[in-house]
Motif scaffolding. Structure first.
Motif, PDB file in Angstrom:
ATOM      1  N   PHE A  52     -10.603  24.311  66.645  1.00 23.14           N
ATOM      2  CA  PHE A  52      -9.607  24.091  67.649  1.00 23.14           C
ATOM      3  C   PHE A  52      -9.979  22.993  68.629  1.00 23.14           C
ATOM      4  N   SER A  53      -9.273  22.924  69.752  1.00 26.17           N
ATOM      5  CA  SER A  53      -9.365  21.730  70.567  1.00 26.17           C
ATOM      6  C   SER A  53      -9.916  21.991  71.945  1.00 26.17           C
ATOM      7  N   CYS A  54     -10.318  20.852  72.603  1.00 27.02           N
ATOM      8  CA  CYS A  54     -10.745  20.812  73.992  1.00 27.02           C
ATOM      9  C   CYS A  54     -11.583  22.021  74.379  1.00 27.02           C
ATOM     10  N   GLU A  55     -11.062  22.872  75.302  1.00 26.88           N
ATOM     11  CA  GLU A  55     -11.860  23.963  75.835  1.00 26.88           C
ATOM     12  C   GLU A  55     -12.254  24.944  74.752  1.00 26.88           C
ATOM     13  N   ASN A  56     -11.374  25.129  73.749  1.00 24.22           N
ATOM     14  CA  ASN A  56     -11.692  26.067  72.673  1.00 24.22           C
ATOM     15  C   ASN A  56     -12.886  25.615  71.874  1.00 24.22           C
ATOM     16  N   LYS A  57     -13.196  24.342  71.900  1.00 17.12           N
ATOM     17  CA  LYS A  57     -14.318  23.849  71.124  1.00 17.12           C
ATOM     18  C   LYS A  57     -15.624  24.449  71.575  1.00 17.12           C
ATOM     19  N   LYS A  58     -15.723  24.822  72.822  1.00 12.57           N
ATOM     20  CA  LYS A  58     -16.973  25.327  73.346  1.00 12.57           C
ATOM     21  C   LYS A  58     -17.109  26.829  73.182  1.00 12.57           C
ATOM     22  N   LYS A  59     -16.074  27.461  72.630  1.00 14.39           N
ATOM     23  CA  LYS A  59     -16.120  28.896  72.427  1.00 14.39           C
ATOM     24  C   LYS A  59     -16.657  29.211  71.050  1.00 14.39           C
ATOM     25  N   GLU A  60     -17.375  30.316  70.969  1.00 17.31           N
ATOM     26  CA  GLU A  60     -18.000  30.680  69.709  1.00 17.31           C
ATOM     27  C   GLU A  60     -16.967  31.127  68.705  1.00 17.31           C
ATOM     28  N   PRO A  61     -16.897  30.508  67.522  1.00 12.90           N
ATOM     29  CA  PRO A  61     -15.923  30.898  66.524  1.00 12.90           C
ATOM     30  C   PRO A  61     -16.338  32.146  65.765  1.00 12.90           C
ATOM     31  N   VAL A  62     -15.402  32.678  65.020  1.00 14.85           N
ATOM     32  CA  VAL A  62     -15.649  33.885  64.246  1.00 14.85           C
ATOM     33  C   VAL A  62     -16.136  33.507  62.857  1.00 14.85           C
ATOM     34  N   ASP A  63     -17.097  34.277  62.363  1.00 15.51           N
ATOM     35  CA  ASP A  63     -17.637  34.003  61.032  1.00 15.51           C
ATOM     36  C   ASP A  63     -16.694  34.467  59.941  1.00 15.51           C
ATOM     37  N   ALA A  64     -16.744  33.782  58.820  1.00 15.96           N
ATOM     38  CA  ALA A  64     -16.072  34.218  57.604  1.00 15.96           C
ATOM     39  C   ALA A  64     -16.899  33.669  56.463  1.00 15.96           C
ATOM     40  N   ASN A  65     -18.124  34.128  56.389  1.00 14.28           N
ATOM     41  CA  ASN A  65     -19.073  33.450  55.517  1.00 14.28           C
ATOM     42  C   ASN A  65     -19.749  34.411  54.560  1.00 14.28           C
ATOM     43  N   SER A  66     -19.557  34.162  53.299  1.00 10.96           N
ATOM     44  CA  SER A  66     -20.211  34.941  52.267  1.00 10.96           C
ATOM     45  C   SER A  66     -20.667  34.004  51.171  1.00 10.96           C
ATOM     46  N   PRO A  67     -21.852  34.225  50.617  1.00  8.96           N
ATOM     47  CA  PRO A  67     -22.294  33.357  49.528  1.00  8.96           C
ATOM     48  C   PRO A  67     -21.296  33.292  48.383  1.00  8.96           C
ATOM     49  N   SER A  68     -20.652  34.440  48.101  1.00  6.99           N
ATOM     50  CA  SER A  68     -19.722  34.466  46.974  1.00  6.99           C
ATOM     51  C   SER A  68     -18.273  34.412  47.409  1.00  6.99           C
ATOM     52  N   GLU A  69     -18.038  34.585  48.742  1.00  7.10           N
ATOM     53  CA  GLU A  69     -16.686  34.601  49.284  1.00  7.10           C
ATOM     54  C   GLU A  69     -15.814  35.659  48.614  1.00  7.10           C
ATOM     55  N   LEU A 100     -36.655  41.259  63.431  1.00  4.92           N
ATOM     56  CA  LEU A 100     -35.574  40.277  63.478  1.00  4.92           C
ATOM     57  C   LEU A 100     -34.902  40.163  62.119  1.00  4.92           C
ATOM     58  N   LYS A 101     -33.566  40.288  62.113  1.00  2.00           N
ATOM     59  CA  LYS A 101     -32.809  40.280  60.867  1.00  2.00           C
ATOM     60  C   LYS A 101     -31.909  39.059  60.714  1.00  2.00           C
ATOM     61  N   SER A 102     -31.430  38.525  61.838  1.00  2.00           N
ATOM     62  CA  SER A 102     -30.500  37.401  61.763  1.00  2.00           C
ATOM     63  C   SER A 102     -30.489  36.661  63.092  1.00  2.00           C
ATOM     64  N   ILE A 103     -30.199  35.356  63.030  1.00  3.07           N
ATOM     65  CA  ILE A 103     -30.018  34.538  64.229  1.00  3.07           C
ATOM     66  C   ILE A 103     -28.716  33.759  64.074  1.00  3.07           C
ATOM     67  N   LYS A 104     -27.900  33.791  65.146  1.00  3.51           N
ATOM     68  CA  LYS A 104     -26.665  33.011  65.160  1.00  3.51           C
ATOM     69  C   LYS A 104     -26.754  31.975  66.266  1.00  3.51           C
ATOM     70  N   HIS A 105     -26.624  30.722  65.907  1.00  2.00           N
ATOM     71  CA  HIS A 105     -26.768  29.622  66.863  1.00  2.00           C
ATOM     72  C   HIS A 105     -25.480  28.811  66.916  1.00  2.00           C
ATOM     73  N   PHE A 106     -24.850  28.829  68.081  1.00  2.00           N
ATOM     74  CA  PHE A 106     -23.653  28.023  68.306  1.00  2.00           C
ATOM     75  C   PHE A 106     -23.966  26.924  69.306  1.00  2.00           C
ATOM     76  N   HIS A 107     -23.497  25.710  69.030  1.00  5.04           N
ATOM     77  CA  HIS A 107     -23.626  24.637  70.012  1.00  5.04           C
ATOM     78  C   HIS A 107     -22.535  23.602  69.794  1.00  5.04           C
ATOM     79  N   GLY A 108     -22.145  22.935  70.875  1.00  2.40           N
ATOM     80  CA  GLY A 108     -21.097  21.940  70.737  1.00  2.40           C
ATOM     81  C   GLY A 108     -20.819  21.239  72.049  1.00  2.40           C
ATOM     82  N   ASP A 109     -20.024  20.173  71.966  1.00  5.00           N
ATOM     83  CA  ASP A 109     -19.543  19.495  73.158  1.00  5.00           C
ATOM     84  C   ASP A 109     -18.022  19.438  73.080  1.00  5.00           C
ATOM     85  N   SER A 110     -17.395  18.484  73.749  1.00  4.14           N
ATOM     86  CA  SER A 110     -15.941  18.479  73.840  1.00  4.14           C
ATOM     87  C   SER A 110     -15.244  18.163  72.525  1.00  4.14           C
TER      88      SER A 110
END
Length: 215
Positions: free
Chosen positions: A14-31, A95-105
């Motif tokens: 998404f855009s502008c301010e939403n870019k800095k918000k953490e998105p939701v995962d939808a990630n599977s090796p096999s999908e 420790l089982k998992s690490i989630k790292h989010f980062h971004g700018d505008s």
């Protein structure tokens, strides 16, 4: 593009301010939805050595994350106009998992590290660069260029890297569905840069609240 100190800069949603918000995962090796029970898991001291074992361990761990059965701790950071958030997931202190989010505008990235015996066996990385794509000043249209990467790791080395790239336009009613896009073999299957990032994140595990650049 600005970089974090000693932290590789990567390119989600998404855009502008939403870019800095953490998105939701939808990630599977096999999908695909997989019915796997704990009896299918490797023994506690064994790390996955093959793609099928990695997929099994991923599904078991991801199910725990979805069910919110793991303890979590997190911190935020600001560095050279880049905002970041790191979440550590653990079970009984391990420790089982690490989630790292980062971004700018105009860009954002999410890296998900899945661990066994303290070492990553699978990484899902979702990068997005967005830009304006027509419209009017009152109602601008945007375009997201998305790059997803899946990395299978054995003994500290990537044995397979898959990626998919697609574009989402705010003006389109027929945007592609990520699950319908086929993964392709990555031309550059290397774990070295993400390994450096993982080591930085691991070193900062005890941080709380908000901080500046992480080293």
């Amino acid at each position: 593009m600005k970089k974090l100190i000693l932290l590789p800069s990567f390119i989600f949603l998404f855009s502008c301010e939403n870019k800095k918000k953490e998105p939701v995962d939808a990630n599977s090796p096999s999908e695909s939805s997989q019915q796997i029970s704990y009896k299918d898991s490797l023994s506690k001291n064994n790390s996955p050595q093959m793609i099928d074992e990695i997929k099994t361990e991923y599904v078991l761990l991801n199910n725990q994350l979805i069910a919110k059965k793991l303890d979590s701790a997190s911190f935020d950071y600001e560095c050279n106009e880049i905002s970041g958030n790191v979440v550590y997931y653990s079970s009984n202190g391990e420790l089982k998992s690490i989630k790292h989010f980062h971004g700018d505008s105009h860009f954002s990235s999410v890296e998900n590290y899945f661990l066994k015996n303290g070492k990553p066996f699978f990484i899902f990385k979702d990068d997005t660069v967005w830009s304006f794509d027509g419209g009017t000043p009152e109602k601008p249209e945007t375009k997201d260029e998305i790059n997803q990467q899946r990395m299978y790791i054995v003994n500290g080395k990537a044995i397979e890297c898959l990626e998919k790239k697609f574009t989402i336009k705010s003006s389109s009613k027929n945007n592609p569905k990520p699950e319908d896009i086929q993964n392709i073999q990555s031309k550059n299957c290397s774990y070295s840069e993400l390994q450096k990032t993982f080591e930085v994140l691991l070193k900062n595990r005890d941080k709380k609240g908000k901080t500046s650049c992480i080293l």
